[in-house]
Design a protein around this motif. Structure first.
Motif, PDB file in Angstrom:
ATOM      1  N   TYR A 104       5.517   7.863 -12.779  1.00 23.11           N
ATOM      2  CA  TYR A 104       6.534   6.932 -12.297  1.00 23.11           C
ATOM      3  C   TYR A 104       7.889   7.622 -12.108  1.00 23.11           C
ATOM      4  N   VAL A 105       8.308   8.413 -13.110  1.00 27.05           N
ATOM      5  CA  VAL A 105       9.675   8.961 -13.058  1.00 27.05           C
ATOM      6  C   VAL A 105       9.823  10.041 -11.997  1.00 27.05           C
ATOM      7  N   THR A 106       8.734  10.627 -11.559  1.00 23.74           N
ATOM      8  CA  THR A 106       8.826  11.658 -10.524  1.00 23.74           C
ATOM      9  C   THR A 106       8.919  11.060  -9.121  1.00 23.74           C
ATOM     10  N   VAL A 107       8.921   9.727  -9.043  1.00 26.90           N
ATOM     11  CA  VAL A 107       9.155   9.041  -7.770  1.00 26.90           C
ATOM     12  C   VAL A 107      10.606   8.573  -7.749  1.00 26.90           C
ATOM     13  N   ASP A 108      11.368   9.006  -6.772  1.00 28.28           N
ATOM     14  CA  ASP A 108      12.786   8.657  -6.665  1.00 28.28           C
ATOM     15  C   ASP A 108      12.934   7.203  -6.242  1.00 28.28           C
ATOM     16  N   THR A 109      13.592   6.394  -7.078  1.00 27.18           N
ATOM     17  CA  THR A 109      13.774   4.969  -6.762  1.00 27.18           C
ATOM     18  C   THR A 109      15.231   4.536  -6.956  1.00 27.18           C
ATOM     19  N   GLU A 110      16.145   5.436  -6.720  1.00 29.52           N
ATOM     20  CA  GLU A 110      17.565   5.115  -6.893  1.00 29.52           C
ATOM     21  C   GLU A 110      17.982   3.969  -5.973  1.00 29.52           C
ATOM     22  N   SER A 111      18.680   2.991  -6.537  1.00 32.58           N
ATOM     23  CA  SER A 111      19.163   1.864  -5.739  1.00 32.58           C
ATOM     24  C   SER A 111      20.562   2.145  -5.199  1.00 32.58           C
ATOM     25  N   ASP A 112      21.015   1.298  -4.264  1.00 31.76           N
ATOM     26  CA  ASP A 112      22.269   1.552  -3.552  1.00 31.76           C
ATOM     27  C   ASP A 112      23.096   0.278  -3.476  1.00 31.76           C
ATOM     28  N   PRO A 113      24.223   0.211  -4.194  1.00 36.53           N
ATOM     29  CA  PRO A 113      25.038  -1.005  -4.193  1.00 36.53           C
ATOM     30  C   PRO A 113      25.690  -1.307  -2.849  1.00 36.53           C
ATOM     31  N   ASN A 114      25.745  -0.328  -1.955  1.00 34.07           N
ATOM     32  CA  ASN A 114      26.385  -0.545  -0.656  1.00 34.07           C
ATOM     33  C   ASN A 114      25.423  -1.034   0.415  1.00 34.07           C
ATOM     34  N   SER A 115      24.162  -1.176   0.046  1.00 30.95           N
ATOM     35  CA  SER A 115      23.153  -1.658   0.985  1.00 30.95           C
ATOM     36  C   SER A 115      23.021  -3.171   0.886  1.00 30.95           C
ATOM     37  N   ASN A 116      22.726  -3.804   2.005  1.00 29.88           N
ATOM     38  CA  ASN A 116      22.533  -5.257   2.017  1.00 29.88           C
ATOM     39  C   ASN A 116      21.067  -5.659   2.072  1.00 29.88           C
ATOM     40  N   THR A 117      20.161  -4.679   2.035  1.00 28.96           N
ATOM     41  CA  THR A 117      18.736  -4.985   2.108  1.00 28.96           C
ATOM     42  C   THR A 117      18.161  -5.168   0.704  1.00 28.96           C
ATOM     43  N   THR A 118      16.963  -5.748   0.639  1.00 32.46           N
ATOM     44  CA  THR A 118      16.210  -5.836  -0.612  1.00 32.46           C
ATOM     45  C   THR A 118      14.787  -5.349  -0.358  1.00 32.46           C
ATOM     46  N   PRO A 119      14.365  -4.260  -1.032  1.00 34.51           N
ATOM     47  CA  PRO A 119      15.168  -3.455  -1.947  1.00 34.51           C
ATOM     48  C   PRO A 119      16.300  -2.726  -1.220  1.00 34.51           C
ATOM     49  N   SER A 120      17.252  -2.265  -1.976  1.00 33.29           N
ATOM     50  CA  SER A 120      18.449  -1.671  -1.371  1.00 33.29           C
ATOM     51  C   SER A 120      18.186  -0.294  -0.781  1.00 33.29           C
ATOM     52  N   THR A 121      17.080   0.335  -1.179  1.00 34.09           N
ATOM     53  CA  THR A 121      16.691   1.634  -0.628  1.00 34.09           C
ATOM     54  C   THR A 121      15.208   1.605  -0.272  1.00 34.09           C
ATOM     55  N   ALA A 122      14.877   2.212   0.838  1.00 37.96           N
ATOM     56  CA  ALA A 122      13.482   2.205   1.291  1.00 37.96           C
ATOM     57  C   ALA A 122      12.566   2.944   0.322  1.00 37.96           C
ATOM     58  N   LYS A 123      13.100   3.948  -0.367  1.00 40.58           N
ATOM     59  CA  LYS A 123      12.252   4.753  -1.252  1.00 40.58           C
ATOM     60  C   LYS A 123      11.737   3.973  -2.455  1.00 40.58           C
ATOM     61  N   GLN A 124      12.339   2.832  -2.772  1.00 40.05           N
ATOM     62  CA  GLN A 124      11.798   2.008  -3.856  1.00 40.05           C
ATOM     63  C   GLN A 124      10.403   1.486  -3.521  1.00 40.05           C
ATOM     64  N   TRP A 125      10.113   1.370  -2.238  1.00 39.59           N
ATOM     65  CA  TRP A 125       8.780   0.919  -1.820  1.00 39.59           C
ATOM     66  C   TRP A 125       7.698   1.913  -2.254  1.00 39.59           C
ATOM     67  N   ASP A 126       8.053   3.193  -2.371  1.00 35.39           N
ATOM     68  CA  ASP A 126       7.046   4.195  -2.723  1.00 35.39           C
ATOM     69  C   ASP A 126       6.414   3.880  -4.076  1.00 35.39           C
ATOM     70  N   LEU A 127       7.249   3.633  -5.076  1.00 33.51           N
ATOM     71  CA  LEU A 127       6.711   3.303  -6.392  1.00 33.51           C
ATOM     72  C   LEU A 127       6.153   1.886  -6.419  1.00 33.51           C
ATOM     73  N   ALA A 128       6.798   0.967  -5.704  1.00 34.99           N
ATOM     74  CA  ALA A 128       6.305  -0.411  -5.676  1.00 34.99           C
ATOM     75  C   ALA A 128       4.862  -0.459  -5.177  1.00 34.99           C
ATOM     76  N   ASN A 129       4.594   0.222  -4.081  1.00 34.15           N
ATOM     77  CA  ASN A 129       3.233   0.225  -3.536  1.00 34.15           C
ATOM     78  C   ASN A 129       2.255   0.935  -4.472  1.00 34.15           C
ATOM     79  N   GLN A 130       2.722   1.988  -5.122  1.00 33.06           N
ATOM     80  CA  GLN A 130       1.891   2.697  -6.107  1.00 33.06           C
ATOM     81  C   GLN A 130       1.509   1.768  -7.257  1.00 33.06           C
ATOM     82  N   LEU A 131       2.487   0.964  -7.713  1.00 37.15           N
ATOM     83  CA  LEU A 131       2.232   0.048  -8.821  1.00 37.15           C
ATOM     84  C   LEU A 131       1.244  -1.042  -8.447  1.00 37.15           C
ATOM     85  N   VAL A 132       1.356  -1.547  -7.232  1.00 33.00           N
ATOM     86  CA  VAL A 132       0.420  -2.573  -6.770  1.00 33.00           C
ATOM     87  C   VAL A 132      -1.015  -2.071  -6.848  1.00 33.00           C
ATOM     88  N   GLU A 133      -1.228  -0.869  -6.367  1.00 33.73           N
ATOM     89  CA  GLU A 133      -2.580  -0.304  -6.403  1.00 33.73           C
ATOM     90  C   GLU A 133      -3.055  -0.076  -7.833  1.00 33.73           C
TER      91      GLU A 133
END
Length: 412
Positions: free
Chosen positions: A11-40
């Motif tokens: 888990y920790v080797t996947v970069d999931t840093e969030s971004d307070p200046n983003s208006n999207t959810t999740p705030s960074t696209a790279k959070q999807w990498d771990l999210a999809n990994q967790l689903v599987e």
């Protein structure tokens, strides 16, 4: 124990840093990498009703294995890491049988994790620690919590002799920028109560947190040639300094502890013509919290009155916005949920440390959305920086606490 280590590192080797200046959810696209990994992974270990929505909120179910009515409980963690320090290219180091001495995180940069500065290290002498390499954070906040929840669910699936009711699992994005619970569907989650696995030291059990607000103070000025400025120039940066000086000097993070609240100036940018001051306001007591917010407006009014004739309009504009509230108000009416967690800790050999959170948690917002949600230790220390570490034994114990809570909740 190795299984938990391997899971945590994955888990920790996947970069999931969030971004307070983003208006999207999740705030960074790279959070999807771990999210999809967790689903599987949740599907792989055998959980049911595994879902992920358009905002990367993950939910899953472990069905009840008892025939009597049992409350549905949940366990929640977040998978983003703070933007305060880089979470890219995390390279964990495993320190077996820690000897109580300095740990060299990075020899080339002379970065040392030392018990002379971080005394809590000595609590874990003889244990296995996972640290950073001194160039990134670790991400135990809150990937340790995710590790523990997934491991506990896997253990319950593999040990059907342990009786439990229906359990729901929830993983969220963007907690570190204060949005983790914003789009969490409490009704869909369908729990009577839940626990966030997002605390620090082994034994922590928390059901109180700060009331929180953010303030943005804008100061106006007048720029005039400094050689001819007498009686004409108004330096907005000095107005900001005047404002800060009017705040109680000892009510700051570095001089407060326990239930003591504070004002925290965290950004100051300015020029002669305009300066913007940003600060946060924190207090466990609701009345003191309201008084702190009022003080901001009182100081602004005093400055405006002082410069009304010279400037002709408000020279100090104070905007104060509430961020979250103390969950205690929502948890105390159902205090048995804290008592269950306390009993679970004791039964697995842990001394509970019940204390207020000097910060916030998804559990606060979830409690106010109708899901009472105390916070349990995840085991990590020194969050949000290069000195972060987690004892593996603490993650093992947190996993045992989850299993025991499930078992106690199902008892008649």
């Amino acid at each position: 124990m190795q299984h938990i280590i391997d899971r945590f590192i994955s888990y920790v080797t996947v970069d999931t840093e969030s971004d307070p200046n983003s208006n999207t959810t999740p705030s960074t696209a790279k959070q999807w990498d771990l999210a999809n990994q967790l689903v599987e992974e949740l599907k792989q270990i055998g959980l049911q009703e595994v879902t992920i929505d358009e905002n990367a909120y993950i939910m899953a179910t472990l069905p009840s294995n008892v025939d009597h009515e049992v409350p549905t409980i949940g366990f929640v963690s977040h998978f983003d890491t703070t933007p305060d320090f880089t979470g890219a290219n995390v390279t964990p180091q495993i320190i077996e049988n820690y000897d109580g001495k300095d740990i060299v995180l990075n020899a080339a940069q002379n970065i040392i994790l030392s018990p002379t500065y971080f005394e809590d290290l000595l609590l874990y002498k003889g244990q296995t620690l996972i640290t950073t390499d001194g160039t990134t954070l670790l991400g135990a906040d809150d990937k340790a919590g995710i590790t523990e929840i997934v491991s506990a669910m896997e253990y319950l699936i593999q040990h059907p002799e342990i009786k439990h009711g229906k359990i729901r699992v929830g993983f969220t994005p963007d907690e570190e920028i204060g949005r983790g619970a914003h789009k969490f569907d409490v009704e869909k989650f369908g729990c009577d109560w839940a626990y966030t696995m997002d605390g620090s030291q082994i034994g922590e059990l928390e059901y109180e947190n700060f009331n929180a607000a953010g303030a943005k103070i804008t100061f106006k000025g007048k720029s005039v040639h400094p050689g001819y400025a007498k009686g004409k120039m108004i330096n907005s940066m000095l107005l900001a300094n005047e404002f800060i000086s009017a705040l109680p000097e000892n009510e700051v993070p570095e001089r407060t502890s326990d239930y003591e609240g504070f004002f925290h100036v965290h950004h100051l940018n300015g020029s002669i013509e305009e300066t913007v001051l940003q600060l946060i306001i924190r207090d466990h007591d609701k009345d003191l919290f309201e008084a702190r917010k009022e003080l901001i407006h009182t100081i602004a009014t005093k400055i405006n009155n002082q410069y009304a004739k010279q400037f002709g309009e408000d020279i100090c504009i104070a905007e104060v916005k509430d961020q979250y509230y103390n969950m205690r108000e929502k948890v105390e009416p159902v205090f048995h949920i804290v008592e269950i967690a306390e009993k679970a800790m004791k039964e697995v050999g842990i001394t509970p440390i019940i204390k207020p959170i000097r910060g916030g948690t998804d559990g606060s917002q979830l409690s106010y959305k109708g899901l009472p949600c105390p916070n349990i230790f995840a085991g990590g220390h020194n969050f949000h920086g290069k000195y972060e570490y987690v004892p593996v034994e603490s993650m093992v114990k947190a996993t045992e606490v989850i299993v025991k809570i499930a078992e106690l909740t199902a008892q008649k």
